[in-house]
Design a protein around this motif. Structure first.
Motif, PDB file in Angstrom:
ATOM      1  N   VAL A   1       0.799  -1.329  -0.002  1.00 56.88           N
ATOM      2  CA  VAL A   1      -0.036  -0.168  -0.123  1.00 56.88           C
ATOM      3  C   VAL A   1       0.888   1.245  -0.075  1.00 56.88           C
ATOM      4  O   VAL A   1       2.057   1.183   0.646  1.00 56.88           O
ATOM      5  N   CYS A   2       0.246   2.198  -0.647  1.00 63.63           N
ATOM      6  CA  CYS A   2       1.127   3.543  -0.707  1.00 63.63           C
ATOM      7  C   CYS A   2       0.399   4.821  -0.322  1.00 63.63           C
ATOM      8  O   CYS A   2      -0.856   4.983  -0.664  1.00 63.63           O
ATOM      9  N   ALA A   3       0.968   5.566   0.554  1.00 65.79           N
ATOM     10  CA  ALA A   3       0.245   7.142   0.575  1.00 65.79           C
ATOM     11  C   ALA A   3       1.248   8.175   0.463  1.00 65.79           C
ATOM     12  O   ALA A   3       1.703   8.736   1.286  1.00 65.79           O
ATOM     13  N   PRO A   4       0.997   8.798  -1.072  1.00 70.86           N
ATOM     14  CA  PRO A   4       1.897   9.760  -1.226  1.00 70.86           C
ATOM     15  C   PRO A   4       1.048  10.987  -1.069  1.00 70.86           C
ATOM     16  O   PRO A   4      -0.176  11.227  -1.162  1.00 70.86           O
ATOM     17  N   TYR A   5       1.650  11.916  -0.255  1.00 68.50           N
ATOM     18  CA  TYR A   5       1.030  13.328  -0.150  1.00 68.50           C
ATOM     19  C   TYR A   5       1.895  14.387  -0.691  1.00 68.50           C
ATOM     20  O   TYR A   5       3.045  14.378  -0.578  1.00 68.50           O
ATOM     21  N   TYR A   6       1.065  15.168  -1.733  1.00 69.17           N
ATOM     22  CA  TYR A   6       1.465  16.492  -2.514  1.00 69.17           C
ATOM     23  C   TYR A   6       2.786  16.097  -3.004  1.00 69.17           C
ATOM     24  O   TYR A   6       3.847  16.915  -2.619  1.00 69.17           O
ATOM     25  N   GLY A   7       3.084  15.060  -3.687  1.00 70.99           N
ATOM     26  CA  GLY A   7       4.610  14.691  -4.381  1.00 70.99           C
ATOM     27  C   GLY A   7       4.024  14.660  -5.965  1.00 70.99           C
ATOM     28  O   GLY A   7       2.874  14.813  -6.450  1.00 70.99           O
ATOM     29  N   ASP A   8       5.152  14.420  -6.750  1.00 71.06           N
ATOM     30  CA  ASP A   8       5.352  14.213  -7.961  1.00 71.06           C
ATOM     31  C   ASP A   8       4.250  12.976  -8.529  1.00 71.06           C
ATOM     32  O   ASP A   8       4.281  12.020  -7.832  1.00 71.06           O
ATOM     33  N   THR A   9       3.850  13.217  -9.730  1.00 69.49           N
ATOM     34  CA  THR A   9       3.102  12.103 -10.225  1.00 69.49           C
ATOM     35  C   THR A   9       3.481  12.121 -11.543  1.00 69.49           C
ATOM     36  O   THR A   9       3.606  12.872 -12.251  1.00 69.49           O
ATOM     37  N   PRO A  10       3.519  10.674 -12.180  1.00 69.42           N
ATOM     38  CA  PRO A  10       3.915  10.548 -13.344  1.00 69.42           C
ATOM     39  C   PRO A  10       2.997  11.058 -14.533  1.00 69.42           C
ATOM     40  O   PRO A  10       1.861  11.390 -14.247  1.00 69.42           O
ATOM     41  N   GLU A  11       3.493  11.550 -15.738  1.00 64.88           N
ATOM     42  CA  GLU A  11       2.876  12.064 -16.872  1.00 64.88           C
ATOM     43  C   GLU A  11       1.810  10.876 -17.485  1.00 64.88           C
ATOM     44  O   GLU A  11       0.770  11.251 -17.796  1.00 64.88           O
ATOM     45  N   THR A  12       2.177   9.605 -17.332  1.00 64.92           N
ATOM     46  CA  THR A  12       1.205   8.617 -17.815  1.00 64.92           C
ATOM     47  C   THR A  12       1.068   7.635 -16.855  1.00 64.92           C
ATOM     48  O   THR A  12       1.934   7.490 -16.120  1.00 64.92           O
ATOM     49  N   ALA A  13       0.068   7.032 -17.100  1.00 61.69           N
ATOM     50  CA  ALA A  13      -0.622   5.855 -16.226  1.00 61.69           C
ATOM     51  C   ALA A  13       0.359   4.788 -16.527  1.00 61.69           C
ATOM     52  O   ALA A  13       0.499   3.908 -15.484  1.00 61.69           O
ATOM     53  N   ASP A  14       1.026   4.404 -17.451  1.00 63.39           N
ATOM     54  CA  ASP A  14       1.693   3.358 -17.677  1.00 63.39           C
ATOM     55  C   ASP A  14       2.871   3.168 -16.706  1.00 63.39           C
ATOM     56  O   ASP A  14       3.578   1.952 -16.303  1.00 63.39           O
ATOM     57  N   GLU A  15       3.200   4.345 -15.967  1.00 63.22           N
ATOM     58  CA  GLU A  15       4.584   4.411 -15.072  1.00 63.22           C
ATOM     59  C   GLU A  15       4.057   3.761 -13.841  1.00 63.22           C
ATOM     60  O   GLU A  15       4.783   3.461 -12.806  1.00 63.22           O
ATOM     61  N   LEU A  16       2.558   3.468 -13.612  1.00 63.39           N
ATOM     62  CA  LEU A  16       2.232   3.058 -12.453  1.00 63.39           C
ATOM     63  C   LEU A  16       1.472   1.678 -12.708  1.00 63.39           C
ATOM     64  O   LEU A  16       0.637   1.271 -11.607  1.00 63.39           O
TER      65      LEU A  16
END
Length: 226
Positions: A122-137
């Motif tokens: 599980v992951c809980a990111p707060y106000y950080g970078d997000t990838p440009e494309t869904a493929d990276e996730l």
């Protein structure tokens, strides 16, 4: 690399406590990230807060190199995080197959990209970078996240993260908090610098109601997925 390891009081349950790796913001290995680690322990999780700048060079240079690794999505900073995960997973008090990661600001970006490599549940990111494309996730685990609506640099990334997770069919809870800016979960105290940061386009500063709601959502989500 230094790190703060905090365990809940009492004997561990059969199989060990679930673990949360907590990644600091750009301020570094501060009292704030140590406070956050202790709160996880009070909530029944083993918590490990690594000093991510350690091993990256002298002050200032260590920040530059760590940000560079985040932008590249690879490099020594990610290696240090993996070392922290392997170390903690091997502790007898820890359930090595029940690991979550959270991060704030700089650490928020590291947490989502680290989670996308696999190895955490599980992951809980707060106000950080997000990838440009869904493929990276594509390999990412369930995600609970928070962003501030007034954060002109990162609020849009929260919306993008939600869109990616919907597209991928990943369980998620992403909330954009109205009237709140960047760093709303990080309490670095008051003073002139804090007042100045609130006047930047990021409107950065601790907000207790939003922070407490994020803790409630995060712990509930972790309880379900970890």
């Amino acid at each position: 690399m230094r790190a703060l390891l905090v365990l809940p009081d009492g004997d561990p349950p059969p199989g060990g406590w679930p673990l949360v790796i907590a990644i600091h913001d750009i301020v570094g290995f501060s009292r704030d990230i140590q406070r956050i680690a202790r709160r996880f322990a009070e909530s029944g999780y083993a918590a490990l807060a690594p000093a991510l700048y350690d091993g990256a060079g002298a002050p200032v240079l260590c920040v530059v190199r760590t940000i560079r690794d985040l932008q590249r999505r690879d490099g020594p900073a990610f290696d240090r995080l993996e070392s922290a995960r392997v170390f903690a997973a091997g502790l007898p008090e820890v359930a090595g197959d029940r690991i979550g990661v959270t991060g704030f600001c700089l650490g928020g970006g590291f947490s989502i990209f680290f989670a996308a490599r696999g190895g955490v549940q599980v992951c809980a990111p707060y106000y950080g970078d997000t990838p440009e494309t869904a493929d990276e996730l594509r390999r990412v685990c369930p995600v609970v996240a928070g962003f501030g609506e007034r954060d002109e640099a990162f609020a849009v990334q929260g919306e993008r993260l939600r869109e990616h997770l919907v597209q991928l069919g990943v369980p998620h809870d992403v909330k954009i908090y109205p009237g709140v800016g960047h760093s709303y979960m990080n309490d670095h105290g008051g003073g002139p610098l804090a007042a100045l940061m609130r006047r930047t386009p990021m409107h950065a500063g601790y907000d207790e109601p939003a922070a407490e709601d994020s803790w409630r959502r995060m712990l509930a989500f972790f309880g379900e997925h970890l």
